[in-house]
Design an enzyme around this catalytic site. Sequence first.
Site, mmCIF file in Angstrom:
data_model
loop_
_atom_site.group_PDB
_atom_site.id
_atom_site.type_symbol
_atom_site.label_atom_id
_atom_site.label_comp_id
_atom_site.label_asym_id
_atom_site.label_seq_id
_atom_site.Cartn_x
_atom_site.Cartn_y
_atom_site.Cartn_z
ATOM 1 C CG ASP A 1 -19.740 23.430 57.182
ATOM 2 O OD1 ASP A 1 -18.945 23.384 58.124
ATOM 3 O OD2 ASP A 1 -19.396 23.629 56.001
ATOM 4 C CG ASP B 1 -14.285 27.463 54.978
ATOM 5 O OD1 ASP B 1 -14.102 28.666 54.782
ATOM 6 O OD2 ASP B 1 -13.722 26.568 54.334
ATOM 7 C CE LYS C 1 -19.013 20.816 61.305
ATOM 8 N NZ LYS C 1 -19.221 21.809 60.236
ATOM 9 C CG ASP D 1 -18.112 22.144 52.723
ATOM 10 O OD1 ASP D 1 -18.423 22.346 53.916
ATOM 11 O OD2 ASP D 1 -16.935 22.002 52.346
HETATM 12 N N1 PLP Z 1 -10.579 23.750 60.772
HETATM 13 C C1 PLP Z 1 -9.997 24.913 60.443
HETATM 14 C C2 PLP Z 1 -8.730 25.303 61.086
HETATM 15 C C3 PLP Z 1 -10.582 25.776 59.511
HETATM 16 O O1 PLP Z 1 -10.011 26.954 59.213
HETATM 17 C C4 PLP Z 1 -11.785 25.373 58.915
HETATM 18 C C5 PLP Z 1 -12.419 26.237 57.950
HETATM 19 O O2 PLP Z 1 -12.143 27.441 57.853
HETATM 20 C C6 PLP Z 1 -12.351 24.151 59.300
HETATM 21 C C7 PLP Z 1 -11.737 23.378 60.228
HETATM 22 C C8 PLP Z 1 -13.655 23.688 58.752
HETATM 23 O O3 PLP Z 1 -14.654 24.535 59.214
HETATM 24 P P1 PLP Z 1 -16.198 24.240 58.871
HETATM 25 O O4 PLP Z 1 -16.645 23.143 59.772
HETATM 26 O O5 PLP Z 1 -16.871 25.566 59.142
HETATM 27 O O6 PLP Z 1 -16.219 23.890 57.431
HETATM 28 CA CA CA Z 2 -17.239 23.093 55.664
#
Ligand code: PLP
Ligand code: CA
EC number: 3.1.3.41
Length: 300
Positions: free
Chosen positions: A26, A28, A222, A247
């Site tokens: 993942d 963020d 996901k 996370d």
């Molecule tokens: N959706 C948006 C619009 C986001 O900006 C983010 C994270 O920056 C996410 C979902 C979650 O992303 P990830 O699956 O990388 O945690």
């Molecule tokens: Ca994440």
Amino acid sequence: MTGPAKITSKTEVEEFLSKYDDFLFDCDGVLWQGDVLLPHVKETLNLLREKGKRLIFVTNNSTKSRKAYTKKFSKLGIEVTPEEIFGSAYSAAVYLKKVVKFPADKKVLVLGESGIEEELASEGIQFVGGTDPALRRDIQPEDYDEIVPDPSIGCVLSGLDLHINYLKLSMALINLQVPETLFLATNIDSTYPTHGKLFPGAGTICAPLVLASKRQPISLGKPSKAMMDCVKAKFEFVPARTCMVGDRLDTDIRFGQDGGLGTLFVLTGVNTESDILAENAETVPKHYMTKLGDIFELLN
Ligand code: PLP
Ligand code: CA
């Protein structure tokens, strides 16, 4: 039932790494928070590559295409190829192209940002809506007669749309009232973290349409199987020798578990240690550590 294994020593990292050949990350909350790279992430990814592990990045963020994500990685000093990245916008485009075999003469009505537009275009799928500035306006009751089903629209695809408004929701709902119109969502995250707060996620854009149409979208992010199928279509991996790192329990860790993968949970994002140690915890990872960079720090 045994609890999740917390990795806190060099021996435990070595044992953990010996279990897996491939890692799905993942982004963020694991690699970075917003635009800030987390400590020793770069060193950990380099170390994993040096050990011959394959790295794949899986994000629910639909606002960026794989190409735009590659630039983000590069800006943060991490070199990846677009082929190593799977975003929910890409997953939706692949699903339409390969699974639905979306007709070339039909269009997708997009509630979302340029990431979705770019990925649909890369698969040769026509679309309307999205970032079109003509839709960024108020409507009055005298405009309602103009909002009618468009027979060229075969799908409503909803992601995070930072310019969502009543006109776009009305156009989407009118088209969803045609039973043949597909209803897809890039992802249905309730929130996403940014600037130290939780903001409304892509799930809040399709929620009014779910309420009004009494239909549920197929989610391509996901923890959906469709996202896993999209990754599997491009990379062959042995699930038991692959680890999903995340996370968030209801998206990342569920995604890994549903796919039969090992799971590593880190404490740098949405969920906390108490969420997995609670007696009534619904989703419990196989392994967890304070942060991804611990892999590098504990081995050095
Ligand atoms: N959706 C948006 C619009 C986001 O900006 C983010 C994270 O920056 C996410 C979902 C979650 O992303 P990830 O699956 O990388 O945690
Ligand atoms: Ca994440």
